[in-house]
Design a protein around this motif. Structure first.
Motif, short mmCIF file in Angstrom:
data_model
loop_
_atom_site.label_atom_id
_atom_site.label_comp_id
_atom_site.label_asym_id
_atom_site.label_seq_id
_atom_site.Cartn_x
_atom_site.Cartn_y
_atom_site.Cartn_z
N VAL A 150 -51.83 15.31 14.87
CA VAL A 150 -50.58 14.59 15.13
C VAL A 150 -50.43 14.43 16.63
O VAL A 150 -50.44 15.42 17.36
N GLY A 151 -50.32 13.18 17.09
CA GLY A 151 -50.31 12.99 18.54
C GLY A 151 -49.58 11.78 19.02
O GLY A 151 -48.89 11.07 18.26
N TYR A 152 -49.76 11.54 20.31
CA TYR A 152 -49.14 10.41 21.00
C TYR A 152 -50.08 9.21 20.96
O TYR A 152 -51.26 9.32 21.25
N HIS A 153 -49.50 8.04 20.62
CA HIS A 153 -50.28 6.81 20.52
C HIS A 153 -50.23 6.08 21.85
O HIS A 153 -49.21 5.51 22.24
N MET A 154 -51.33 6.11 22.57
CA MET A 154 -51.39 5.48 23.88
C MET A 154 -51.27 3.95 23.75
O MET A 154 -51.43 3.39 22.67
N LEU A 155 -50.98 3.29 24.85
CA LEU A 155 -50.83 1.85 24.88
C LEU A 155 -52.02 1.16 24.21
O LEU A 155 -53.17 1.40 24.55
N LEU A 156 -51.72 0.30 23.21
CA LEU A 156 -52.72 -0.46 22.46
C LEU A 156 -53.70 0.43 21.69
O LEU A 156 -54.74 -0.03 21.24
N GLY A 157 -53.37 1.71 21.56
CA GLY A 157 -54.28 2.62 20.86
C GLY A 157 -55.59 2.83 21.59
O GLY A 157 -56.64 3.06 20.97
N PHE A 191 -50.17 21.19 0.93
CA PHE A 191 -51.60 21.43 0.81
C PHE A 191 -52.10 22.51 1.77
O PHE A 191 -53.31 22.74 1.87
N GLY A 192 -51.19 23.18 2.46
CA GLY A 192 -51.60 24.22 3.40
C GLY A 192 -52.44 23.69 4.53
O GLY A 192 -53.35 24.38 5.03
N ALA A 193 -52.16 22.47 4.97
CA ALA A 193 -52.95 21.85 6.04
C ALA A 193 -52.64 22.49 7.39
O ALA A 193 -51.51 22.90 7.65
N LYS A 194 -53.65 22.56 8.23
CA LYS A 194 -53.44 22.98 9.62
C LYS A 194 -52.99 21.76 10.42
O LYS A 194 -53.64 20.71 10.36
N ILE A 195 -51.89 21.89 11.13
CA ILE A 195 -51.39 20.80 11.97
C ILE A 195 -51.87 21.03 13.40
O ILE A 195 -51.62 22.08 13.98
N VAL A 196 -52.59 20.05 13.94
CA VAL A 196 -53.12 20.15 15.30
C VAL A 196 -52.39 19.12 16.17
O VAL A 196 -52.71 17.92 16.13
N PRO A 197 -51.40 19.54 16.95
CA PRO A 197 -50.74 18.59 17.87
C PRO A 197 -51.66 18.28 19.04
O PRO A 197 -52.41 19.14 19.50
N PHE A 198 -51.62 17.06 19.52
CA PHE A 198 -52.46 16.72 20.68
C PHE A 198 -51.77 15.68 21.54
O PHE A 198 -50.95 14.88 21.08
N GLY A 199 -52.09 15.72 22.82
CA GLY A 199 -51.56 14.75 23.77
C GLY A 199 -52.69 14.02 24.47
O GLY A 199 -53.79 14.57 24.63
N THR A 200 -52.43 12.80 24.88
CA THR A 200 -53.41 12.01 25.63
C THR A 200 -52.71 11.35 26.80
O THR A 200 -51.58 10.87 26.67
N VAL A 201 -53.38 11.31 27.93
CA VAL A 201 -52.84 10.60 29.10
C VAL A 201 -53.97 9.81 29.74
O VAL A 201 -55.15 10.09 29.52
N GLY A 202 -53.59 8.83 30.53
CA GLY A 202 -54.59 8.02 31.22
C GLY A 202 -54.34 6.54 31.14
O GLY A 202 -54.97 5.76 31.86
N GLU A 203 -53.42 6.11 30.27
CA GLU A 203 -53.18 4.68 30.14
C GLU A 203 -52.68 4.07 31.44
O GLU A 203 -53.01 2.92 31.77
N ASP A 204 -51.90 4.84 32.20
CA ASP A 204 -51.36 4.32 33.46
C ASP A 204 -52.43 4.20 34.53
O ASP A 204 -52.19 3.63 35.60
#
Length: 713
Positions: A457-464, A568-581
């Motif tokens: 589960v994460g952040y959707h950068m500009l235009l993916g 379903f007992g899923a593991k949730i992995v949060p993540f962040g991305t930077v660099g679009e700027d």
């Protein structure tokens, strides 16, 4: 759950079925044609209408092929011995163009040894075992009539389809309407046997006309048409103008054999380019072409056996009626259709005809192959199964199931994806960080759980922009295929999209690599199959954000994915991305475009065609009109990814039944994503290789295999 552009990849595993090959009590017309019987039994299973089964004592409905081994014994083998740990589909290497041609003529020579009897079906034994409940694929040949046109594709297609090929004997003079009735009898019989499975008609040239004619006469049957350069444009072909002359002087048809052979061989310049790309020097490539020409000359006699003058004359006359028949009934075709057109078809105006048929047919896709010739299935590098995957055309039931019907990529297919995107990965030079169980952040993806279900589960950068490096790195480093929950616009519909911004082919890789349309049902199926799933709660609103909104999360207020993960007992992995700027800046956004009538109308039309995912939602996240922000490019910087510590949900089902507790976990995931992004934005300031110039300097002084350093952790 809405996301846009979320790519790729599947969960591992197939359930394979044993392919049964029963003993045949009779080979098609073997009493009349012993040559056909002896030539086919080594490689093909043949049939004739009203054949009976010696094993079961029951009558086989008309046109049902009977399969048998070398000595008429039952034959079965496992579909695959591939390890369940690999996410890839088993590779079956396709031959080069020259090998495809040689294999075609070898098979066609055997099939043409006997010219008696009526048209019939045969099932190639080399297809191997296939998936359970595989759909039937009927191959309808072009002007050669042998049924050998898909020979090089049999092994790959045979893992997914039950393949029958139509063989029209050399001296057969069955009219086009009678051929239509024969194929029609077959599909009615097989549809009665398996009413819930589609029947695929793969028609090449003349066979394309046959497929369309059958579909027009059977609009209520679940058919999927795959048409390669269909001859429905024969009236516009230069050959049409020559027919009166050839009728007066049929002996001149002998001159057509070298021409037909050149069409089958394809463009020499393309073969030369393919040879040099494989590492041959120009001199070696020219030598290979010269050798090919000598080999090709030996095929002229085989071509004359397959298409003697009187047969060639008959087939050319048949093309007139064959093209007129479906054209007069094209409005009645309701079948799902894939049009494959070649840009260098010197026999027919195939690309213009493909565009015409695309507009005329109710449910059609089109894919263009600009460098290929008329005989598309013999072209070097053409892989029919890969095309079917890209379009998302494979299904085993009445409705496409994006999870159970999905065909994973092979190693070769993923390699092509990797290579085609290598330039972007090299420019962005992504830094991948993950968090171990003890909370330590390390470089690499060691902190990612190997076993699913896992929900990224994460952040959707500009235009993916983050998608390509993300999914390829997961695959390359950890052998993990992340299947994305994506906006429906990635899945081509049959509407005429006048306002679309990108060609349909742009989305092919997403479909082939396992993206599924956003829905609770699809997320349920993916998690229940223990997949690694990629989810962007901010969806299109986040990926197509406005000026000054980089790194701002637009998540819905309700905790929409947590309950499913807990179930379903899923593991949730949060993540962040930077660099679009570091790569671009939005200067003409949604608000600016809506002020101008032309752009406002364009956005409204495009949004209506694609639909809104969260039409019932409120707030910012509901604003998901389809548009394309304008961006000023910058001197490329670098992408950074940080995966947080996996959050366990197993064993918390009762605790998280409480809505407040569930929402607390949702806010925790969101907070972790924001923390990962804040960490990356701070740390990248100390990265000496953030600039592309410093990275190029590093690569110039080090081996290219070295990983480019980054900030200290």
């Amino acid at each position: 759950m809405a996301a846009t552009g979320a790519c790729l990849f599947p969960s591992a595993g197939f359930s394979h079925a044993l392919r049964r090959r029963g003993q045949a009590s009779a080979v098609a017309s073997s009493d009349q044609n012993p040559k056909l019987s002896s030539s086919l039994t080594s490689r093909f299973a043949a049939s004739k209408e009203q054949a009976s089964s010696a094993l079961t004592g029951t009558t086989i409905p008309s046109s049902r092929p009977v399969s048998f081994g070398e000595h008429g014994r039952r034959y079965a083998k496992n579909a695959s011995d591939q390890s369940s740990s690999t996410p890839f589909m088993e590779d079956v290497e396709l031959e080069s163009g020259r090998e495809k041609l040689r294999k075609f003529f070898d098979e066609a020579k055997d099939l043409a040894r006997s010219d008696g009897g009526p048209p019939r079906w045969f099932s190639p034994l080399e297809c191997g075992s296939r998936l359970e409940k595989s759909p039937l694929l009927l191959y309808l040949p072009g002007i050669d009539g042998t049924g050998a046109g898909l020979t090089s594709h049999h092994k790959k297609l045979g893992k997914m389809f039950d393949i029958w090929c139509l063989h029209i004997p050399v001296m057969d003079r069955t009219s086009f309407p009678e051929l239509v009735k024969m194929v029609e009898r077959t599909i009615k019989s097989e549809n009665y046997r398996s009413p819930n499975r589609p029947i695929y008609l793969v028609g090449e040239s003349l066979g394309g006309c046959l497929a369309l004619a059958v579909a027009a006469r059977n609009p209520d049957t679940d058919l999927v048409l795959i048409l390669a350069n269909p001859a429905t444009s024969f009236d516009k072909s230069q050959t049409q103008a020559l027919l009166p002359f050839l009728d007066l002087m049929p002996e001149q048809l002998q001159l057509s054999y070298p021409f037909i052979l050149s069409l089958m061989a394809g463009d020499p310049s393309r073969r030369f380019k393919a040879s040099t790309e494989k590492g041959l020097t120009p001199q070696q490539a020219v030598g290979a072409l010269s050798k090919d020409l000598l080999t090709m000359s030996s095929y002229i006699s085989v071509l004359a056996d397959i298409l003697p003058i009187e047969t060639l004359q008959w087939k050319l006359q048949m093309l007139k009626s064959a093209s007129a028949y479906p054209n007069s009934r094209i409005h009645a075709v309701k079948a799902q259709t894939l049009l494959l057109t070649s840009g260098k078809d010197w026999l027919l105006p195939s690309q213009a005809e493909g565009a015409r048929l695309k507009d005329a047919l109710q449910r059609s896709h089109i894919r263009k192959f600009d460098d290929c010739g008329h005989f598309l299935f013999l072209e070097d590098g053409f892989d029919l199964l890969t095309v079917i995957k890209c379009v998302g055309l494979y299904r085993r039931g009445k409705v496409l199931d994006y999870v159970s019907d999905y065909l994973p990529p092979t190693h070769a297919e993923f390699k092509n994806v990797n290579e085609s995107n290598r330039w972007f990965v090299e420019i962005t030079a992504p830094v991948m960080l993950s968090t171990l169980e003890d909370g330590r952040i390390v470089r690499g993806l060691d902190g990612i759980p190997s076993d699913g279900p896992v929900l990224f589960v994460g952040y959707h950068m500009l235009l993916g922009l983050e998608l390509v490096p993300l999914v390829t790195q997961l695959m390359n480093d950890r052998n993990i295929l992340a299947r994305g929950i994506a906006h429906p616009m990635l899945f081509e519909k049959y509407t005429k999209r006048q306002g679309q911004t990108l060609e349909p082919e742009f989305y092919d890789t997403f479909r082939m690599m396992g993206a599924v349309p956003v829905s609770g049902t699809n997320l349920f199926k993916l998690l229940s199959s223990k997949s690694h799933v990629l989810l962007y709660p901010g969806g299109m609103r986040e990926a197509l954000h406005h000026k000054g909104e980089e790194y701002k999360l637009f998540w819905p207020e309700q905790s929409e994915f947590v309950r499913m993960a807990v179930k379903f007992g899923a593991k949730i992995v949060p993540f962040g991305t930077v660099g679009e700027d570091d790569f671009g800046e939005v200067f003409f956004d949604y608000d600016d475009q809506m002020k101008i009538p032309y752009f406002r109308n364009w956005i409204q039309r495009l949004t209506e065609e694609n639909g809104k995912v969260r039409s019932n939602a409120a707030g910012e996240v509901a604003n998901q009109d389809v548009h394309l922000p304008w961006i000023w490019p910058k001197v490329p910087g670098r992408f950074y990814f940080c995966f947080g510590k996996p959050i366990e949900t197993a064993g918390r089902k009762w605790e998280l039944k409480d809505r407040e507790k569930c929402h607390e976990l949702y806010l925790q995931v969101k907070s972790e994503v924001e923390s990962c992004m804040a960490y990356l934005r701070e740390k990248r300031e100390s990265d000496p290789y953030r600039s592309i110039f410093s990275r190029l300097m590093y690569q110039a002084t080090h081996n290219s295999a070295y990983e480019i350093p980054t900030f200290e952790l």
